[in-house]
Design an enzyme around this catalytic site. Structure first.
Site, mmCIF file in Angstrom:
data_model
loop_
_atom_site.group_PDB
_atom_site.id
_atom_site.type_symbol
_atom_site.label_atom_id
_atom_site.label_comp_id
_atom_site.label_asym_id
_atom_site.label_seq_id
_atom_site.Cartn_x
_atom_site.Cartn_y
_atom_site.Cartn_z
ATOM 1 N N SER A 38 0.812 -1.215 0.000
ATOM 2 C CA SER A 38 0.000 0.000 0.000
ATOM 3 C C SER A 38 0.848 1.269 0.000
ATOM 4 O O SER A 38 0.645 2.161 0.808
ATOM 5 C CB SER A 38 -0.937 -0.012 1.214
ATOM 6 O OG SER A 38 -1.927 0.989 1.113
ATOM 7 N N CYS A 42 3.486 6.520 -7.125
ATOM 8 C CA CYS A 42 3.423 7.774 -7.887
ATOM 9 C C CYS A 42 4.232 8.885 -7.225
ATOM 10 O O CYS A 42 4.577 9.872 -7.873
ATOM 11 C CB CYS A 42 1.972 8.230 -8.034
ATOM 12 S SG CYS A 42 0.942 7.092 -8.983
ATOM 13 N N THR A 275 -11.580 -13.554 -14.269
ATOM 14 C CA THR A 275 -10.917 -14.225 -15.377
ATOM 15 C C THR A 275 -11.827 -15.324 -15.918
ATOM 16 O O THR A 275 -12.963 -15.489 -15.471
ATOM 17 C CB THR A 275 -9.585 -14.837 -14.924
ATOM 18 O OG1 THR A 275 -9.844 -15.956 -14.067
ATOM 19 C CG2 THR A 275 -8.719 -13.814 -14.197
ATOM 20 N N ALA A 282 -8.757 -10.654 -11.301
ATOM 21 C CA ALA A 282 -7.508 -9.935 -11.540
ATOM 22 C C ALA A 282 -7.796 -8.453 -11.709
ATOM 23 O O ALA A 282 -8.827 -8.068 -12.268
ATOM 24 C CB ALA A 282 -6.791 -10.482 -12.768
ATOM 25 N N ASP A 285 -2.593 -3.019 -13.013
ATOM 26 C CA ASP A 285 -1.734 -2.848 -14.186
ATOM 27 C C ASP A 285 -1.567 -4.119 -14.998
ATOM 28 O O ASP A 285 -1.138 -4.062 -16.157
ATOM 29 C CB ASP A 285 -0.344 -2.368 -13.749
ATOM 30 C CG ASP A 285 -0.368 -0.987 -13.111
ATOM 31 O OD1 ASP A 285 -1.447 -0.380 -13.052
ATOM 32 O OD2 ASP A 285 0.706 -0.517 -12.679
ATOM 33 N N LYS A 436 -17.498 32.940 -17.611
ATOM 34 C CA LYS A 436 -17.492 31.885 -18.632
ATOM 35 C C LYS A 436 -16.239 31.050 -18.399
ATOM 36 O O LYS A 436 -15.138 31.424 -18.804
ATOM 37 C CB LYS A 436 -17.496 32.483 -20.040
ATOM 38 C CG LYS A 436 -18.766 33.256 -20.382
ATOM 39 C CD LYS A 436 -18.662 33.872 -21.769
ATOM 40 C CE LYS A 436 -19.909 34.681 -22.114
ATOM 41 N NZ LYS A 436 -19.785 35.336 -23.448
#
Length: 569
Positions: A38, A42, A275, A282, A285, A436
């Protein structure tokens, strides 16, 4: 019920936590071959660059805290090496080499992806040795950080101009290195189209990053002085090499289990993340998922989708029929002070999918310009002709890019049209937006195109416009702007004097108009079209053209040779 989960980062940890919340009595075993679970991969580049100072900040949960909170049997530094689908067992190897079997009622696979190391002479042999790194895990980041602190490298080459590569380029610069990015494609950041990437590339170079585009790496070797690389026509010396050429699904376990993988190597799953074996799920990535807009299979190596898929898989294991409807690839990138964000289809992918699309470019302020500190953002919006449905967007700028891309991401997922964008009631106060909003503006511009209020031409059309007098080419900027640089063949006639000089123009000839950003040329086209002229507005106008020109033009199959040359810019 006994559930074994393989992989403890985004998808696996999310699934384990969700499953415990749904079923207090299930036996949940989480197997992770690394020492961490965990964690925020990134955030790894920002640890190397010093933005994140403490290593502990990278881990959202430790194995111990996860056990205490969720009563999950967390086993780190243990690797699943085989699956017996008939007996419903997993063979697991401990770090010391001893193996054992664990039975399951349901099995969830979240093995992630592994860094792609291209088959370049010398590269695979050197990757993992001193000075040659990939970045995927906390140990990877610690190794790079230690190398920088201990060896004091001065030069770095980053192989790959994608998200990780450019984030690392920024943070290596911040760590004091001279950085060159080597990319075999004609532009950085694959989700961006060439024309939007040009602005990013100019900015990166202004920050001291050297870019070698259209430059495949052909060899790597070690010398007494460090590393020697051959890329395109250039030879580079470097103290540090980061391989950031992409990732590929970690599918070795499913191949052993004889589970199907797709053309891209990802595990095939249905909308429930299941699957072909009804007991095995699954996520993340390692799987192939459906593209929300095209319906085609795609890899989506992003943390957000992985977490959502983990939750959906846990729901289905617990008997809740949740569905993953497809991905759209919403992502964002920080580059020094710049923000780059995308969602949905870019122009190239829309063309590849055979869609009947068009695009508009808008250049809007992040908030009311009379309130101090406003900055501009470039927005490219791809839409479906006829319906006006929003297919995707790309944004490059500084303040407020994230907010606008999030709104456009919702528009893509909801199947909204340009008219829907014009009707959105978005928050407005001078420090935050304009009455806007930039999202509204994109909708207005698309609506004008769809309703025939304006016709467009694009930067890749410019070189093909005749200069023989059969058409009129008009630049409606000020004389000062024109003098600082203009497109060859375009006559200067400022917008504010246009109405008084209509008699100078030939109504029998098509008229192509540009300004700096597209607004004044749109106003000119409205004047001209209502006075009997067949008028075309340059989408993105001179600002976009200049960005593309500075990068040497584009020869991608989408547009064909653009033929842009320096001209008088």
């Amino acid at each position: 019920m006994k559930v074994v989960i393989i992989g403890g980062v985004a998808g696996g940890a999310s699934a384990a936590a969700r499953l415990r919340r749904l079923d207090e009595h299930a036996q949940i075993i989480l197997i992770e071959r690394g020492a961490y679970i965990s964690y925020a991969n990134c955030g790894l580049p920002y640890y190397i660059g010093g933005e994140i100072e403490e290593q502990e900040a990278l881990t959202l949960q430790t194995p111990e805290s996860f056990r205490r909170r969720f009563r999950v049997d967390v086993r780190v530094e243990q690797e699943a090496v085989a699956i017996d689908r008939q007996r419903k067992t997993v063979t697991i190897r401990r770090r010391g080499g001893e193996s054992y079997e664990e039975s399951y009622d349901k099995l969830l696979l979240s093995p992630g992806a592994e860094p792609l190391v291209p088959p370049v002479p010398g590269l695979r042999e050197l990757t993992g040795e001193e000075g040659v790194f990939t970045l995927r895990t906390i140990p990877d980041a610690l190794s790079i950080d230690a190398f920088i602190r201990d060896r004091r490298p001065r030069t770095a080459v980053v192989l790959g101009g994608g998200y990780i590569g450019l984030e690392m380029a920024e943070n290596l610069v911040k760590a004091g290195l001279s950085v060159t990015v080597v990319e075999q494609a004609d532009h950085v950041i694959a989700p961006l189209d060439f024309d939007m990437a040009c602005e990013v590339e100019r900015y990166l170079e202004s920050k001291g990053v050297t870019l070698l585009l259209n430059s495949p790496l052909t060899s790597v070797s070690r010398t007494d002085g460090g590393l020697l690389l051959r890329a395109g026509e250039q030879t580079l010396a470097a103290d540090l090499l980061l391989v950031a050429a992409g990732v590929r699904p970690e599918n070795s376990l499913v191949k052993v289990a004889d589970l199907s993988v797709g053309r891209r190597g990802g595990i095939l799953v249905d909308e429930h993340m299941r699957t072909e074996d009804s007991s095995i799920y699954a996520v993340g990535d390692a799987v192939e998922v459906r593209n929300l807009l095209t319906g085609e299979a795609q890899q989506l190596p992003l943390a957000g989708p992985a977490n959502k898929q983990g939750r959906i898989a846990a729901d289905n294991i617990a008997g809740i029929g949740s569905v993953y409807k497809g991905g759209q690839g919403s992502s964002i990138l920080k580059l020094f002070d710049m923000t780059v964000a995308v969602t949905g289809l870019n122009e190239f992918s829309a063309a590849a999918a055979g869609m009947d699309y068009d695009k508009v470019f808008t250049f809007s302020a992040s908030h009311a310009t009379y309130y101090p500190g406003a900055s501009n953002m470039t927005v490219k919006t791809v839409f479906e002709k006829g319906t006006g449905r929003i297919l995707g967007a790309q944004l490059v700028g500084f303040e407020g890019v994230d907010k606008r891309c999030d709104v456009l991401s919702v528009a893509v997922r909801a199947g909204m049209t340009a008219t829907d964008l014009t009707e959105l009631e978005l928050c407005y106060a001078p420090p935050f937006s304009s009455a806007k909003d930039p999202v509204n503006m994109a909708g207005y511009v698309i609506e004008n195109v769809l309703t025939g209020k304006v016709k467009q031409f694009h930067w890749h059309d410019v070189a093909g416009l005749p200069r023989d007098g059969s058409v009129t080419l008009l630049d409606v900027r000020t004389p000062g702007e024109y003098a600082r640089g203009h497109i060859d063949g375009f006559r200067n006639l400022p917008l504010d004097s246009l109405r008084d000089r209509l008699s100078e123009l030939d109504r029998s000839k098509p008229l192509y108009v540009h300004c700096q950003t597209g607004l004044r040329s749109y106003l000119a086209c409205r004047i001209l079209s209502q006075n009997g002229f067949d008028c075309y507005n340059f989408a993105g106008s001179y600002r976009l053209y200049q960005n593309v020109l500075s990068r040497g033009g584009c020869d991608r199959a989408l547009c064909g040779p653009c033929g842009i040359t320096a001209g008088k810019v």
